[in-house]
Scaffold this active site. Structure first.
Site, PDB file in Angstrom:
ATOM      1  N   ASP A  69     -35.547 140.068  98.540  1.00  0.00           N
ATOM      2  CA  ASP A  69     -35.104 138.538  98.624  1.00  0.00           C
ATOM      3  C   ASP A  69     -33.924 137.842  98.844  1.00  0.00           C
ATOM      4  O   ASP A  69     -33.182 137.671  97.292  1.00  0.00           O
ATOM      5  CB  ASP A  69     -36.101 137.755  98.311  1.00  0.00           C
ATOM      6  CG  ASP A  69     -36.569 136.144  98.689  1.00  0.00           C
ATOM      7  OD1 ASP A  69     -36.191 136.309  99.946  1.00  0.00           O
ATOM      8  OD2 ASP A  69     -36.310 135.102  98.586  1.00  0.00           O
ATOM      9  N   LYS A  71     -31.638 136.875 100.852  1.00  0.00           N
ATOM     10  CA  LYS A  71     -31.542 136.104 102.240  1.00  0.00           C
ATOM     11  C   LYS A  71     -29.572 136.078 102.461  1.00  0.00           C
ATOM     12  O   LYS A  71     -29.152 135.236 102.497  1.00  0.00           O
ATOM     13  CB  LYS A  71     -31.718 134.679 101.155  1.00  0.00           C
ATOM     14  CG  LYS A  71     -32.705 133.960 100.819  1.00  0.00           C
ATOM     15  CD  LYS A  71     -33.424 132.929 100.333  1.00  0.00           C
ATOM     16  CE  LYS A  71     -34.520 132.233 100.203  1.00  0.00           C
ATOM     17  NZ  LYS A  71     -34.612 133.385  98.467  1.00  0.00           N
ATOM     18  N   ASP A  74     -24.052 135.473 106.015  1.00  0.00           N
ATOM     19  CA  ASP A  74     -22.260 135.934 106.381  1.00  0.00           C
ATOM     20  C   ASP A  74     -22.333 136.079 107.817  1.00  0.00           C
ATOM     21  O   ASP A  74     -22.951 136.433 108.753  1.00  0.00           O
ATOM     22  CB  ASP A  74     -22.370 136.946 105.803  1.00  0.00           C
ATOM     23  CG  ASP A  74     -21.004 137.501 104.969  1.00  0.00           C
ATOM     24  OD1 ASP A  74     -19.781 136.867 105.977  1.00  0.00           O
ATOM     25  OD2 ASP A  74     -20.871 137.402 103.971  1.00  0.00           O
TER      26      ASP A  74
END
EC number: 4.1.1.23
Length: 235
Positions: A69, A71, A74
């Site tokens: 996880d 996330k 970018d």
């Protein structure tokens, strides 16, 4: 990657235990204590940046499924390459923030692999006041629905949302996509820093395919008993 219909999954394949600890030794102790009862673990920033990324490989080699996880959020090129690298680790699931450019890049990076990319819609710790402070004019429910539709257009395999939005998300994504719900609290448990919580039974009934549970198991005096009780409620 798309899952088989959620009705075909066993409770032990749907419970994700969050290894939200700050050192590898603690994580190893938890996994040993839970043994064969728990098959899926979440590794996030807290453990990942404290030696947990190496531990991910050990979990995979031990036959556990890992939800990494991170996330990601970018520019597209970085996300695409990052997801391709994560796919090479052999983990089962990972997360990106549910912005269209990011999701499209993530779908490209995961193409041809067995990695299930999940789009994080609205964090379960965010209240309506928090969203207004961030500049959103939509309610949490409306924002989750919009981002879910965008995730499906981008080719994402599943959604992360609170259990409060699980039914609406399930109606959008259909039966064969993952709907992963953090903020799960068995009856009588403290909500902690989560604002949109549900019990395991309620979340499954609402359409969740996977439940992420951390503190109600990690902080229990008997972690194995706590995990088994949650699995029984899910069943």
């Amino acid at each position: 990657m798309i899952l088989p219909s959620q009705t075909l999954l066993q409770p032990a394949d749907r419970l994700i235990v969050g290894l939200d600890v700050s050192d590898r030794r603690s994580a190893e102790s938890i996994v040993a204590e839970l043994g064969d009862t728990v098959r899926v673990y979440k590794v996030g920033y807290q453990l990942g940046y404290a030696g947990g990324l190496d531990f991910v490989g050990e979990l995979v080699r031990a036959g556990k499924r890992v939800f990494l996880d991170l996330k990601l959020h970018d520019i597209g090129n970085i996300v695409e390459k990052g997801i391709a690298g994560i796919a090479g680790l052999g983990v089962a699931m990972t997360t990106v923030h549910a912005t269209p450019q990011v999701m499209r890049a993530a779908a490209r990076g995961a193409e041809g692999s067995g990695l299930l990319v999940l789009a994080v819609t609205v964090l379960t710790s965010l209240s309506e006041d928090d969203l207004r402070e961030m500049g959103h004019t939509e309610t949490a429910a409306a924002l989750v629905e919009r981002r879910t539709r965008q995730a499906m257009e981008a080719g994402i395999g599943g959604i992360v949302a609170s259990a409060a939005e699980a039914a609406a998300v399930r109606a959008i994504v259909g039966p064969d996509r993952a709907v992963v719900t953090p903020g799960i609290r068995p009856a009588g448990s403290a909500a902690g820093d989560q604002t949109r919580v549900m019990t395991p039974r309620e979340a499954i009934a609402a359409g969740a395919s996977h439940l992420v549970v951390g503190r109600p198991i990690l902080d229990a005096p008997d972690r194995l008993a706590a995990a088994r009780a949650i699995l029984a409620e899910m069943a």
